[in-house]
Design an enzyme around this catalytic site. Structure first.
Site, mmCIF file in Angstrom:
data_model
loop_
_atom_site.group_PDB
_atom_site.id
_atom_site.type_symbol
_atom_site.label_atom_id
_atom_site.label_comp_id
_atom_site.label_asym_id
_atom_site.label_seq_id
_atom_site.Cartn_x
_atom_site.Cartn_y
_atom_site.Cartn_z
ATOM 1 N N ARG A 17 1.714 15.456 13.386
ATOM 2 C CA ARG A 17 2.882 16.339 13.515
ATOM 3 C C ARG A 17 2.512 17.715 12.975
ATOM 4 N NH1 ARG A 17 4.275 11.633 11.088
ATOM 5 N NH2 ARG A 17 3.902 12.667 9.100
ATOM 6 N N TYR B 75 1.261 5.625 -0.477
ATOM 7 C CA TYR B 75 0.813 6.774 0.327
ATOM 8 C C TYR B 75 0.893 7.998 -0.582
ATOM 9 C CZ TYR B 75 0.644 9.338 4.870
ATOM 10 O OH TYR B 75 0.302 10.113 5.960
ATOM 11 N N ASP C 131 0.841 -1.199 0.000
ATOM 12 C CA ASP C 131 0.000 0.000 0.000
ATOM 13 C C ASP C 131 0.875 1.248 0.000
ATOM 14 O OD1 ASP C 131 -2.429 1.308 -0.088
ATOM 15 O OD2 ASP C 131 -2.581 1.469 2.087
ATOM 16 N N TYR D 129 2.617 2.825 15.121
ATOM 17 C CA TYR D 129 3.220 3.076 13.798
ATOM 18 C C TYR D 129 4.696 3.451 13.822
ATOM 19 C CZ TYR D 129 3.434 8.255 13.480
ATOM 20 O OH TYR D 129 3.755 9.569 13.615
ATOM 21 N N HIS E 102 -4.035 13.723 1.445
ATOM 22 C CA HIS E 102 -4.230 12.833 2.604
ATOM 23 C C HIS E 102 -2.984 12.847 3.489
ATOM 24 C CE1 HIS E 102 -5.357 9.255 4.930
ATOM 25 N NE2 HIS E 102 -4.163 8.768 4.656
ATOM 26 N N THR F 277 -4.662 6.606 0.220
ATOM 27 C CA THR F 277 -5.930 7.324 0.268
ATOM 28 C C THR F 277 -5.884 8.536 -0.651
ATOM 29 O OG1 THR F 277 -6.062 6.681 2.567
ATOM 30 C CG2 THR F 277 -7.598 8.386 1.833
ATOM 31 N N LYS G 203 -3.993 -2.137 10.182
ATOM 32 C CA LYS G 203 -4.440 -2.250 8.789
ATOM 33 C C LYS G 203 -4.670 -3.698 8.352
ATOM 34 C CE LYS G 203 -3.200 2.144 7.503
ATOM 35 N NZ LYS G 203 -3.983 3.073 6.685
HETATM 36 MN MN MN Z 1 -3.925 2.972 2.902
#
Ligand code: MN
Length: 433
Positions: free
Chosen positions: A149, A135, A133, A250, A140, A366, A259
Site C-alpha cells: 500500500r 508485527y 506472531d 492475506y 519492517h 521481523t 506462514k
Molecule cells: Mn513474522
C-alpha cells in the site's frame, strides 16, 4: 527481585572450569540456557549449555545434585514444567548451576555428566501449545506496508495495537531441520486467476522468540506491571514466509498457509534471568506518536523493557558451500527497533482474558532497521525481488532458492558485562514435492 536485577551469576569475573566457556560467543557461564538434547541414539533430556558442552541436568537431578523443589521438572521430557516455575525458583536453580559450573570442586562429580554439544541433536525444548506472531518491528511494517500500500504503509491501528496473528505451533522445528519449499496458491497481479504450485517468493523473517513461563487463568488479564514475570526466556525465530501466497491470501484475515508450513527456532531457551543485564529503556516514540493506552503503559517497563540484543541473518547457498565460502551477512540490527516491548505484547495478548500457558511461544515480528544493512527479510532487501542481491559466489538472489541455508544469530551486550548469545537458528531449504 525484578526481572532486570543482576546478581553474582552475571559477574563478569566469574569463570567456568569448562574451558570452552571462557570467551564463548554464545554460552559463557553468565548465560546458562536450558534446552532439550539427545546424545547420539539416546532419548531427549534436559540440559544446560556451557561453552561447547552440555551439562545433563536430568543426570544431576537423578543423583540429588539439585534442589528437590525443581528436581522433578528437570527429569521431564519437555521444559514446560520448568518454564511454569515462578521466576524466583528458576533464579535459585540458576544460582545453583552457576556454582556447580564455576567452582572446580564440582568437576569430578560432573565430568561424566558433560557431553559435547556437537555430538547431540537439539529438539524443540517445550510442547508449544500456542504460537502467536506479532508485527512489532515498525521499520519492517513500514517497508512491507509500502510495497502493498504505497500511500498508506502503516494502518491507523499500528501505533495503538500490538498487531499479531495466531500462528501454527505444530510446524515449529528446531534449528537444523530442513524446510520443504511449500506448495500453494499464487496469483501474480497481471494474472486473471491463481495457480497452484511451489512458492516462487520464499523468504525468511528475522525475529526474536519469547517463551512464556507462568500462565494466566482464562478470563484473568495480565497487568502490564506483571507481564515480565510471565516471560521465561528468549530464542531466535525464523518465520519462513511464502510472499506470493501471502499477497493473495492475506485479506481479510491475515497470513495463513504463507506462514504455517514451517518456522525454525534456535533450540536454547536463554532465560529472562540471564537477560537481566541487557535490559534497556524502550526508545522514546517519535514526536507526534500517541502514548500507549494505560493498560500498555508502565514506568518500569518503559525504563527496562527493551533488550540490548543485536540480531543478524546470513545466507549460505549450495554454490557458496561447494566453493568453501563463508555465509554472507544479509542484515544486522538491534532489537530496540521493536515498537512494542515484549511485556506490552504479553499484556496485550492477555488483556481480553485470553490464557497464556507455560511453553507458549510468541514471535516479535521481523526486526528491521531503518537502513538497508538492517532489513530483516528478502522482500525488503530486494524490494519484492526487483533489486536482487549479489553474492560472493557470483550468484544473485531475489528470494530464497532450493539448497540455500539461512542462519540467524544474536548477541546481547552491555557495558561491564560478559556478552551472551542465543545460539544458532539455521535451516536449509529443500525442493518442493
Ligand atoms: Mn513474522
Amino acid at each position: 527481585m525484578n526481572w532486570w536485577t543482576t546478581d553474582d551469576t552475571h559477574d563478569p569475573e566469574r569463570t567456568s572450569w569448562v574451558d570452552s566457556a571462557q570467551g564463548h560467543c554464545d554460552f559463557p557461564v553468565q548465560n546458562l540456557p536450558f534446552g532439550l538434547f539427545a546424545p547420539l541414539g539416546l532419548e531427549p533430556r534436559i540440559g544446560v549449555a556451557i561453552g561447547d558442552m552440555i551439562l545433563d541436568l536430568r543426570a544431576c537431578a537423578r543423583v540429588g545434585m539439585v534442589d528437590p523443589a525443581v528436581s522433578g521438572s528437570l527429569q521431564e521430557t519437555t521444559l514446560n514444567q520448568l518454564l511454569s516455575l515462578p521466576g524466583g525458583q528458576r533464579r535459585v536453580l540458576r544460582h545453583h548451576i552457576s556454582a556447580l559450573l564455576s567452582d572446580p570442586a564440582h568437576r569430578p562429580a560432573l565430568s561424566d555428566k558433560l557431553v559435547r554439544a556437537a555430538d547431540c541433536v537439539m529438539h524443540v525444548p517445550a510442547t508449544i501449545g500456542d504460537y502467536t506472531d506479532f508485527y512489532a518491528g515498525i521499520h519492517h511494517a513500514n517497508n512491507v506496508g509500502r510495497q502493498f500500500r504505497p500511500d498508506n504503509p502503516l494502518l491507523p491501528n499500528y501505533k495503538y495495537v500490538p498487531i499479531a496473528y495466531h500462528g501454527r505451533a505444530s510446524s515449529i522445528r528446531a534449528s537444523g531441520v530442513p524446510v520443504r519449499r511449500p506448495m500453494g496458491q499464487r496469483k501474480p497481479p497481471e494474472a486473471d486467476a491463481p495457480t497452484f504450485g511451489p512458492t516462487e517468493r520464499l523468504d525468511y523473517e528475522l525475529e526474536l522468540g519469547v517463551w512464556i513461563g507462568a500462565g494466566n487463568e482464562l478470563g484473568t488479564p495480565i497487568p502490564i506491571a506483571q507481564a515480565g514475570d510471565h516471560v521465561a526466556g528468549f530464542c531466535l525465530l525464523n518465520d519462513w514466509s511464502a510472499r506470493d501466497f501471502q499477497a493473495w491470501e492475506y485479506q481479510p484475515l491475515g497470513p495463513f498457509l504463507a506462514k504455517s508450513f514451517q518456522s525454525t527456532i534456535s533450540p536454547w531457551i536463554v532465560t529472562a534471568e540471564a537477560m537481566a543485564p541487557f535490559r534497556i529503556a524502550q526508545p522514546l516514540r517519535p514526536e507526534g506518536d500517541p502514548e500507549p493506552l494505560s493498560y500498555l503503559l508502565d514506568a518500569d517497563d518503559q525504563r527496562h523493557g527493551a533488550l540490548a540484543i543485536t540480531l543478524e541473518a546470513l545466507l549460505l547457498t549450495r554454490a557458496m558451500r561447494d566453493q568453501g565460502l563463508a555465509p554472507m551477512r544479509l542484515c544486522q540490527g538491534p532489537a530496540a527497533n521493536l515498537y512494542w516491548t515484549v511485556q506490552q505484547m504479553v499484556a496485550h495478548h492477555a488483556s481480553n482474558g485470553c490464557n497464556l500457558n507455560p511453553g507458549d511461544l510468541l514471535g516479535t515480528g521481523t526486526i528491521s532497521a531503518p537502513t538497508r544493512d538492517g532489513l530483516g527479510s528478502m522482500v525488503e532487501l530486494t524490494v519484492g525481488g526487483k533489486e536482487p542481491i549479489h553474492l560472493p559466489s557470483g550468484e544473485t538472489r531475489g528470494f530464497i532458492e532450493d539448497g540455500d541455508e539461512i542462519v540467524l544469530r544474536a548477541t546481547a551486550q552491555a557495558e561491564g558485562f560478559v556478552p551472551i548469545g542465543l545460539g544458532e537458528c539455521r535451516a536449509v531449504v529443500m525442493e518442493a514435492k
